[in-house]
Design an enzyme around this catalytic site. Structure first.
Site, PDB file in Angstrom:
ATOM      1  N   ARG A   1      28.447  62.486  49.164  1.00 31.11           N
ATOM      2  CA  ARG A   1      29.021  61.187  48.294  1.00 31.11           C
ATOM      3  C   ARG A   1      28.934  60.162  48.969  1.00 31.11           C
ATOM      4  O   ARG A   1      29.192  60.173  50.292  1.00 31.11           O
ATOM      5  CB  ARG A   1      30.552  61.699  47.828  1.00 31.11           C
TER       6      ARG A   1
ATOM      7  N   THR B   1      23.764  59.313  36.695  1.00 31.09           N
ATOM      8  CA  THR B   1      24.064  60.508  37.405  1.00 31.09           C
ATOM      9  C   THR B   1      22.922  61.625  36.770  1.00 31.09           C
ATOM     10  O   THR B   1      22.303  61.391  35.644  1.00 31.09           O
ATOM     11  CB  THR B   1      25.293  61.362  37.131  1.00 31.09           C
TER      12      THR B   1
ATOM     13  N   ASN C   1      25.524  56.348  39.990  1.00 26.92           N
ATOM     14  CA  ASN C   1      26.776  55.896  38.930  1.00 26.92           C
ATOM     15  C   ASN C   1      26.281  55.197  37.617  1.00 26.92           C
ATOM     16  O   ASN C   1      25.841  56.073  36.957  1.00 26.92           O
ATOM     17  CB  ASN C   1      27.768  54.967  39.566  1.00 26.92           C
TER      18      ASN C   1
ATOM     19  N   ASP D   1      33.669  53.882  41.026  1.00 27.12           N
ATOM     20  CA  ASP D   1      34.468  54.877  41.069  1.00 27.12           C
ATOM     21  C   ASP D   1      35.828  55.100  41.582  1.00 27.12           C
ATOM     22  O   ASP D   1      36.640  55.851  41.538  1.00 27.12           O
ATOM     23  CB  ASP D   1      33.466  56.403  41.273  1.00 27.12           C
TER      24      ASP D   1
ATOM     25  N   SER E   1      34.919  61.917  42.067  1.00 26.86           N
ATOM     26  CA  SER E   1      33.825  61.794  41.397  1.00 26.86           C
ATOM     27  C   SER E   1      33.973  62.758  39.999  1.00 26.86           C
ATOM     28  O   SER E   1      34.941  63.685  40.224  1.00 26.86           O
ATOM     29  CB  SER E   1      32.628  62.522  42.122  1.00 26.86           C
ATOM     30  N   SER E   2      33.263  62.776  39.052  1.00 24.01           N
ATOM     31  CA  SER E   2      33.567  63.716  37.937  1.00 24.01           C
ATOM     32  C   SER E   2      32.371  64.957  38.315  1.00 24.01           C
ATOM     33  O   SER E   2      32.398  65.979  37.391  1.00 24.01           O
ATOM     34  CB  SER E   2      33.387  63.166  36.808  1.00 24.01           C
TER      35      SER E   2
ATOM     36  N   GLY F   1      29.259  60.855  33.697  1.00 26.69           N
ATOM     37  CA  GLY F   1      30.432  59.974  34.268  1.00 26.69           C
ATOM     38  C   GLY F   1      31.681  60.866  33.933  1.00 26.69           C
ATOM     39  O   GLY F   1      31.590  62.190  34.178  1.00 26.69           O
TER      40      GLY F   1
HETATM   41  N1  GLY Z   1      29.548  58.299  39.329  1.00 26.38           N
HETATM   42  C1  GLY Z   1      29.997  59.337  38.249  1.00 26.38           C
HETATM   43  C2  GLY Z   1      30.743  60.207  39.084  1.00 26.38           C
HETATM   44  O1  GLY Z   1      30.520  60.551  40.247  1.00 26.38           O
HETATM   45  O2  GLY Z   1      31.744  60.731  38.574  1.00 26.38           O
END
Ligand code: GLY
Length: 527
Positions: free
Chosen positions: A65, A339, A359, A381, A410-411, A432
Site C-alpha cells: 500500500r 483499483t 485509487n 483514502d 483500504s477496502s 472502492g
Molecule cells: N483505493 C481504494 C481502496 O484501497 O480501498
C-alpha cells in the site's frame, strides 16, 4: 487459470504459466502488463495487496500500500474554512509514495521461479504498442476531464484531444523506457535510480510532497493474513490496513447465525439481512480501523463471537435499522489512534489474489514527465477531516487520520477460501468502498446459494455502507423486491457501479472455473 480485468494482461499470465512459471511469476507479469494496457487502475504509481497461498498450505500477505510522504500532516487537505479541499483527489499533492514495484519484487524474491526481467518483458512489449479496444477507447475518453489538466497526461493518454479510436495502436515509449530500467535494475532503480530522481524532482517542481528519501525509505510489509471460517469453509483474507478482510469475516459472522439463505438468492428478506450486516460492519469500520503500524486495530475483539452475536441480535427481520441508531459497536477500547484485481491458480495449486490501485480512475491525473505512468490519489483514502465523507462517501475517524509515513485504510479484499483444507476459491475486486460488499456477495452466492462462479459474479448486487443511510441497488432487481425492501424501511437508491469481481473456483473434479465480471471487460483463461 488467470482472471484479470484486461485481455492482453490475462494472455500474458497464461503465457507465463505455460512456460512453467508459477502463480506468483504470473501475477507479477500480469500486474506489469496491466500497468500498460489498463492505465486507469493498473499501475507503477500506486500500491496494493498480494495474498498468496501455496499448494503446500503456506500463506502470506504482501502489503505494498502507498504511504503518506514524510511531509504529510493531519490537516494538509483542509482549506481556510476548515473544509476538505480537492487536493487529496486531484493533482500532485494527492499522491502517496507508490508501493507497486517494491511489492511485486518482494513477492517475486520470496516465491518467484522465473527471472525478474523475463516477467517485465511482456509489459515492455505491450508498451511498444497494442491495439486499442472499444472499452479502452471509451475509458480513456472518460478520463479527459481529469487528465486534460496535466500536460503530460493529456499528451500521452488523450493525444492532446485527438482521442484514440478502437483498433489504433497505443504506444507508450516513456513507459517502455521506465519498464526497461525496472527490468534491469529492479525496485532499487524505481526507488533510488533515475526513475526516483525524476519523480522527486517533478514533485518538487509542482508542489508535491514525495521526496527522494520517501522513495528510498519505502518498504513492502509482509503480514500474516486474517483467517476465519464460514459454514465449513476456511477463509484466508486481507489484514489491516485493509478493512476488507475483517469486514467479510465480521459480516459472515453475523450471517452465519441466521437462516437468511433460506429465503433464496435475490429475495428481499435475504437482501435485508445482508444489508443490515453491512450497515453494522461499516459503522465499525468508521471508528476502529487504520494502519496497524500506527493504530492498534483490535482484530480479535472485532471478530469476537459474542461481540458479533450482539451485533446480529440487533437485526430485526422485518424492519430496517437506521444508521443513526447503529453506532460503532462498544468494544470497550482503550482510546489510542479505480483499483483492479487478478486471481491466478497454477497447475500445482498455488494461488494468488492480487488487488492494486491508483485509487480513482487514472489516479490523481498526473503523469510524471518522461516516466510515462500515472500517480495515485491514495491520500484521499485517509480521513482528510475525521467525520466527513471521502470520495467514496466513507465516513472515517482518527484511526485513519493522516500521519507521515502511514498507510491509508483500504477496502481491497483479496481472499482465498479452502474446503476441507484444499484450495476452493480465489477472489477479489476493484470498486472502492464497494469492494468489500462485492467480494462478500460473490462468496455468499457460491457458498450459500450454490451458484457457479460466473452466475455468482453476474447476479445483481447491492451495497450498504452505514453512511449515507441508503441501500444501493444495481439494476436487475425486480420492482417487487424493491417494493418489499422499501416496506421494511430501507431508503433505496440506484447505484451505477459496483465492484468488478474476478474469481476462480476449484470444481469437485479438480478443474478450475474462472469468472470475470460482465461489468468490466476482462478475460478468464486457462490452458
Ligand atoms: N483505493 C481504494 C481502496 O484501497 O480501498
Amino acid at each position: 487459470m488467470v482472471v484479470a480485468q484486461e485481455p492482453h494482461a490475462t494472455n500474458v499470465g497464461v503465457e507465463v504459466l505455460k512456460a512453467g512459471g508459477n502463480a506468483v511469476d504470473a501475477a507479477v507479469a500480469v500486474a506489469f502488463a496491466l500497468a500498460v494496457t489498463h492505465p486507469s487502475a493498473g499501475n507503477l504509481g500506486g500500491g496494493g495487496f498480494l495474498l498468496v497461498r501455496l499448494a503446500n498450505g503456506e500463506s502470506t500477505f504482501f502489503d505494498f500500500r502507498e504511504r503518506a510522504p514524510a511531509k504529510a500532516s493531519h490537516d494538509m487537505y483542509l482549506g481556510p474554512e476548515g473544509k476538505p479541499t480537492r487536493d487529496s483527489i486531484v493533482g500532485w499533492r494527492a499522491a502517496g509514495v507508490p508501493g507497486t514495484v517494491s511489492g511485486l519484487e518482494t513477492a517475486h524474491r520470496r516465491f518467484g521461479s522465473k527471472p525478474w526481467a523475463e516477467l517485465v518483458e511482456p509489459a515492455i512489449r505491450l508498451a511498444q504498442g497494442f491495439p486499442v479496444s472499444y472499452p479502452f477507447a471509451k475509458s480513456l475518453e472518460s478520463g479527459a476531464k481529469l487528465m486534460s489538466q496535466f500536460p503530460e497526461s493529456k499528451r500521452i493518454f488523450l493525444r492532446n484531444g485527438k482521442y484514440y479510436e478502437p483498433d489504433e495502436i497505443f504506444a507508450q515509449p516513456d513507459l517502455q523506457r521506465t519498464l526497461e530500467r525496472i527490468a534491469r535494475g529492479g525496485a532499487k532503480e524505481f526507488y533510488e535510480g533515475e526513475t526516483a530522481k525524476r519523480l522527486a524532482q517533478a514533485m518538487e517542481a509542482n508542489g508535491g510532497l514525495i521526496t527522494l528519501d520517501d522513495l528510498k525509505n519505502y518498504r513492502t510489509a509482509e503480514r500474516k493474513p486474517l483467517t476465519g471460517a464460514y459454514r465449513g469453509y476456511s477463509i484466508i483474507t486481507a489484514p489491516p490496513p485493509s478493512s476488507g478482510g475483517l469486514g467479510i469475516l465480521q459480516m459472515m459472522g453475523m450471517l452465519e447465525g441466521t437462516n437468511y439463505q433460506d429465503y433464496g438468492a435475490g429475495s428481499a428478506a435475504a437482501i435485508h439481512f445482508v444489508a443490515e450486516a453491512m450497515r453494522r460492519y461499516y459503522a465499525d469500520r468508521s471508528e476502529y480501523l487504520g494502519d496497524p503500524d500506527f493504530f492498534r486495530v483490535q482484530v480479535s475483539k472485532l471478530l469476537d463471537k459474542k461481540y458479533i452475536a450482539a451485533r446480529r441480535a440487533s437485526i430485526q427481520p422485518g424492519k430496517a435499522s437506521t444508521s443513526e441508531e447503529i453506532k460503532p459497536g462498544n468494544l470497550q477500547l482503550a482510546e489510542s489512534s479505480e483499483t483492479t484485481h487478478l486471481s491466478i491458480v497454477d497447475e500445482k495449486g498455488n494461488a494468488v489474489a492480487l488487488t492494486y490501485t491508483i485509487n480513482g480512475g487514472y489516479g490523481c491525473g498526473v503523469t510524471v514527465p518522461g516516466l510515462g505512468f500515472l500517480l495515485n490519489n491514495e491520500m484521499d483514502d485517509f480521513a482528510a477531516k475525521p467525520g466527513e465523507p471521502n470520495m467514496f462517501g466513507l465516513v472515517q475517524g482518527e484511526s485513519n487520520a493522516i500521519q507521515p509515513n502511514k498507510r491509508p485504510l483500504s477496502s481491497m479484499t483479496p481472499t482465498i477460501l479452502l474446503k476441507d483444507g484444499e484450495l476452493f476459491m480465489v477472489v477479489g475486486a476493484p470498486g472502492g468502498s464497494r469492494i468489500i460488499t462485492g467480494v462478500l456477495q460473490v462468496i455468499l452466492n457460491v457458498v450459500d446459494f450454490g451458484m457457479n462462479v460466473q452466475d455468482a459474479i453476474d447476479a445483481p448486487r447491492f451495497h450498504h455502507q452505514w453512511m449515507p443511510d441508503k441501500l444501493y441497488l444495481e439494476r436487475g432487481f425486480s420492482p417487487d423486491t424493491i417494493a418489499l425492501l422499501k416496506a421494511r424501511g430501507h431508503t433505496v437508491d440506484r447505484i451505477s457501479s459496483v465492484a468488478n469481481v474476478e474469481a476462480i473456483v476449484v470444481q469437485p473434479d479438480g478443474w478450475l472455473a474462472g469468472g470475470t465480471d460482465r461489468r468490466a471487460h476482462g478475460k478468464a483463461a486457462g490452458f
